[in-house]
Structures are given as C-alpha cells and as structure tokens.
Design an enzyme around this catalytic site. Sequence first.
Site, mmCIF file in Angstrom:
data_model
loop_
_atom_site.group_PDB
_atom_site.id
_atom_site.type_symbol
_atom_site.label_atom_id
_atom_site.label_comp_id
_atom_site.label_asym_id
_atom_site.label_seq_id
_atom_site.Cartn_x
_atom_site.Cartn_y
_atom_site.Cartn_z
ATOM 1 C CE1 TYR A 87 17.125 -8.658 20.158
ATOM 2 C CE2 TYR A 87 19.323 -9.295 19.301
ATOM 3 C CZ TYR A 87 18.464 -8.386 19.479
ATOM 4 O OH TYR A 87 18.370 -7.208 18.924
ATOM 5 C CE LYS A 100 15.598 -7.017 17.298
ATOM 6 N NZ LYS A 100 14.408 -5.862 17.388
ATOM 7 C CB SER A 154 19.812 -6.873 14.923
ATOM 8 O OG SER A 154 21.070 -7.504 15.336
HETATM 9 P P1 NAD Z 1 16.494 -0.789 25.153
HETATM 10 O O1 NAD Z 1 16.335 -2.081 26.092
HETATM 11 O O2 NAD Z 1 17.320 0.268 25.911
HETATM 12 O O3 NAD Z 1 15.281 -0.359 24.555
HETATM 13 C C1 NAD Z 1 13.882 -1.076 24.466
HETATM 14 C C2 NAD Z 1 12.843 -0.140 24.913
HETATM 15 O O4 NAD Z 1 11.713 -1.083 24.806
HETATM 16 C C3 NAD Z 1 13.109 -0.258 26.584
HETATM 17 O O5 NAD Z 1 12.668 1.073 26.850
HETATM 18 C C4 NAD Z 1 12.038 -1.301 27.084
HETATM 19 O O6 NAD Z 1 11.375 -0.766 28.376
HETATM 20 C C5 NAD Z 1 11.169 -1.278 25.982
HETATM 21 N N1 NAD Z 1 9.974 -2.287 25.953
HETATM 22 C C6 NAD Z 1 10.240 -3.751 25.710
HETATM 23 N N2 NAD Z 1 9.374 -4.502 25.894
HETATM 24 C C7 NAD Z 1 8.305 -3.688 25.642
HETATM 25 C C8 NAD Z 1 6.952 -3.794 25.412
HETATM 26 N N3 NAD Z 1 6.155 -5.201 25.533
HETATM 27 N N4 NAD Z 1 6.059 -2.881 25.369
HETATM 28 C C9 NAD Z 1 6.640 -1.413 25.639
HETATM 29 N N5 NAD Z 1 7.894 -1.341 25.843
HETATM 30 C C10 NAD Z 1 8.807 -2.170 25.761
HETATM 31 O O7 NAD Z 1 17.258 -1.353 24.154
HETATM 32 P P2 NAD Z 1 17.886 -0.621 22.813
HETATM 33 O O8 NAD Z 1 19.361 -0.946 22.686
HETATM 34 O O9 NAD Z 1 17.558 0.814 22.927
HETATM 35 O O10 NAD Z 1 17.304 -1.333 21.550
HETATM 36 C C11 NAD Z 1 16.146 -0.728 20.894
HETATM 37 C C12 NAD Z 1 15.891 -1.770 19.646
HETATM 38 O O11 NAD Z 1 17.060 -2.017 18.896
HETATM 39 C C13 NAD Z 1 15.690 -3.331 20.143
HETATM 40 O O12 NAD Z 1 14.580 -3.645 19.504
HETATM 41 C C14 NAD Z 1 16.635 -3.801 20.083
HETATM 42 O O13 NAD Z 1 16.637 -5.382 19.840
HETATM 43 C C15 NAD Z 1 17.324 -3.326 18.625
HETATM 44 N N6 NAD Z 1 18.668 -3.581 18.604
HETATM 45 C C16 NAD Z 1 19.511 -3.216 19.475
HETATM 46 C C17 NAD Z 1 20.829 -3.240 19.310
HETATM 47 C C18 NAD Z 1 21.909 -2.883 20.432
HETATM 48 O O14 NAD Z 1 23.000 -3.438 20.357
HETATM 49 N N7 NAD Z 1 21.565 -2.191 21.549
HETATM 50 C C19 NAD Z 1 21.385 -3.831 18.301
HETATM 51 C C20 NAD Z 1 20.614 -4.340 17.236
HETATM 52 C C21 NAD Z 1 19.113 -4.075 17.394
#
Ligand code: NAD
Length: 340
Positions: A148, A152, A124
């Site tokens: 958080y 990362k 991120s």
């Molecule tokens: P999201 O919460 O929709 O998806 C994350 C998924 O991981 C969820 O389906 C959750 O159930 C699953 N999960 C969490 N912990 C788990 C575990 N221990 N075992 C198995 N599954 C697990 O989030 P997203 O927005 O799709 O983000 C996906 C990734 O991208 C994340 O790592 C997030 O930190 C990163 N990210 C997101 C953003 C954003 O703004 N959405 C920005 C930068 C980085």
Amino acid sequence: MRILVTGGTGYIGSHTCVEAINAGHEAVVFDNLSNSSEESLNRVRAVTGTRPVFVKGDIRDRAAVSALLDKFSFDAVIHFAGLKAVGESVSKPWEYYENNICGTLVLMDELRKHGVFNFVFSSSATVYGNPEKLPLTEDAPLSALNPYGQTKLWQEDMMRAMACADPRWHIVLLRYFNPVGAHPSGLMGEDPNGIPNNLMPYITQVAIGRLRELSVFGNDYPTRDGTCIRDYIHVCDLAAGHIAVLSKINDMPGCDAVNLGSGHGYSVLEIVHAFEKAIGRPLPYRIASRRAGDAAECYADASKAERVFGWKTKRGIDEICRDAWKWQSMNPNGYGQSAS
Ligand code: NAD
Ligand code: UDP
C-alpha cells in the site's frame, strides 16, 4: 469551481464533498463503490442540501473516464479513489498495484488529454516509512513499508515526473496523518467493511458492543506511556484542507507535497481515555503484543500547510471522540442501516 472527486462516496471523499459544497463548489463524484455506499451522498445532501452528481465508474476504465471528461468540464480533480488497507495489500499486492497505479495512470492520461491539470492527490504519511526525525517535515526521507505504501510512493514519484515533464500540471500531494472522527451531525462517518484494522473505528465498535474489547498493540515502546503515538486529525479538518488547497492551486505550478496533520501526537492509551470521557464509561481493553511494522511515534510538522494555503486543524481530540461516537451510535451498522 467544478471539481471531479474520484472516490467521493468513501470516508474522506464524502466529507470533502460537504466542505466543497459549503464553499460554493460543484462536486461530481466518480466511484466504483468497491469500498463504499452511494448512501453517503444522500447524507451529503442531508447535511448541505445538495447531492453531488454521481457517476458510477472505475478509474481503470479508460472509456468511462474519457466519457466523464467529455461530459463535464472540470476546474480541478481531487483523487481519493484507491485501495487503502495495509494488511490486505500484503496479501493481495497485485490488486493494490493494479488498482492504485494503473488506475491513476489512466486517470491522469485522460485528464491531460482533456486539458485538466489542477490535481490534488490523497497521499499519506506512510510515505515517510519509519520516521528518523520528528516532527515529520515534507523533506524527510521517503520509503515504503508495505505494498500500500509503495503505491503511494510510486504515485507520488509518477506525479513529480509528470509535473517536471509538462509545466501545465499543478499537483498537490497531500500527506494525511491519521484521519478519524465524523461529521458532527452524526449523519456521516467511517464505515469499514468487516472488522476494522484502524484504532478509532475499532474503539467505536467496542463501545457499541459489536466487538468485545480493544487490543492495545504494545505498551513497551519508548514513549511516555509505552503505547504508540500518532497524529490524529478530524476528518472535517482534513476535508477543509482540500478546499484550502483549491483556493491556491492556480498559483501552485509543478508538484508539491504538503502534510495534513495537527502537529500533535497522542498515544493509544490517551485516545482510549479521551474516548472514555466522551462516552462517560470505561472502554474494555487489554494490552496485546506489538503489531508488526508499527513505528513508535509519528506526527507532522504541520507548518507548511498553514504557510502555503492558510490551513490548520481546528478540532481537537475531544471533538474527534465525540463525533466518532455520535456517528457510531446513530448508525450502529454504518450506512447499511440507521438507528431510528
Ligand atoms: P475509502 O475506501 O473510504 O474511499 C476510497 C474510495 O475509492 C471508495 O469509495 C472506493 O469505492 C473508491 N475506489 C477504489 N478503487 C477505485 C477505482 N478503481 N475506481 C473508482 N473508485 C475506486 O477510503 P478513504 O479513507 O476515504 O481514503 C481516501 C484516500 O485517502 C485513499 O486514496 C487512501 O489511500 C487515502 N488515505 C487514507 C487514509 C485513512 O486513514 N483513511 C490515510 C492516508 C491516505
Ligand atoms: N492500534 C491498536 N489497536 C488496534 C488498532 C490500532 O493498538 O486495534 C494502534 C496501532 O498499533 C497504532 C495506532 O493504534 O499505534 C494507530 O493505528 P491505525 O491502524 O489506526 O493507524 P496507523 O498509524 O497504523 O496507520
């Protein structure tokens, strides 16, 4: 390729499954459903004709990860699974460190034992902390502003060290800017639990009438209209970025970080006005005080992604608003219950 998609029922993961399937890959999703619904995979099928194989499981569960890797042989992994709410990470740091750090360690340990070394990680732009210089290039200084962001940063550090110690790893750290929008079909989108923390889902919930008005956090920043500037990227462009990486990952030994952003910054009020244009009516909002920890401006230098794997964003802010609204209006309660 057969790809393991951890966190694949989530917002970005499910959109990436669509892009993967459309590009001819096979996606196997591993998710504990802690922040998502399996319904998202029915929507992947509605959009692509194929439902990814789903294995419910937790990346911290070594036996489950090992059994998954015994059962399927994977060409690459895209690792989305993790907790992602900044505010929650401040109140529950242990949960964030345990889930994101311990989970990633278990996953990567089992991957190396099973000989899977192509690894794409959801990092991120938060790893840049408070930007010193804009646009942000991948060699900018790194720091964490909250637990958080710390997870990362530590995950990135771990991955750099692992790739340094073992030349078999091909790791790409994708630093996302602000993922927003939804699939243009209106069948897939972001489905946050409770009251959204992020700007776009908050706006769409105000527009649908679930929330009364948007609070714009601060209009006294040193920006063109006083509100904060971010680099918003359509989730389908972001998903396509992962597929572009897969096409090059065999030629990318080591560990390399790449920004996924549009390279353009929009202010909060510019987003509000673009959204008003998309829905054809005013959006109720008020100016509120600043939110602690917000940087005034953050946007990417997105040139490395284009240089290294030929990817750049195709969709602009109008498509982002149109698609976010289509998703929200067709699914007022997210994946819980669809509008007829
Ligand atoms: P999201 O919460 O929709 O998806 C994350 C998924 O991981 C969820 O389906 C959750 O159930 C699953 N999960 C969490 N912990 C788990 C575990 N221990 N075992 C198995 N599954 C697990 O989030 P997203 O927005 O799709 O983000 C996906 C990734 O991208 C994340 O790592 C997030 O930190 C990163 N990210 C997101 C953003 C954003 O703004 N959405 C920005 C930068 C980085
Ligand atoms: N924001 C806002 N009101 C909200 C949510 C967010 O004004 O209800 C602003 C926030 O201050 C930031 C921008 O919108 O400047 C994007 O915030 P978001 O939480 O979506 O992403 P961030 O860049 O903080 O990760």
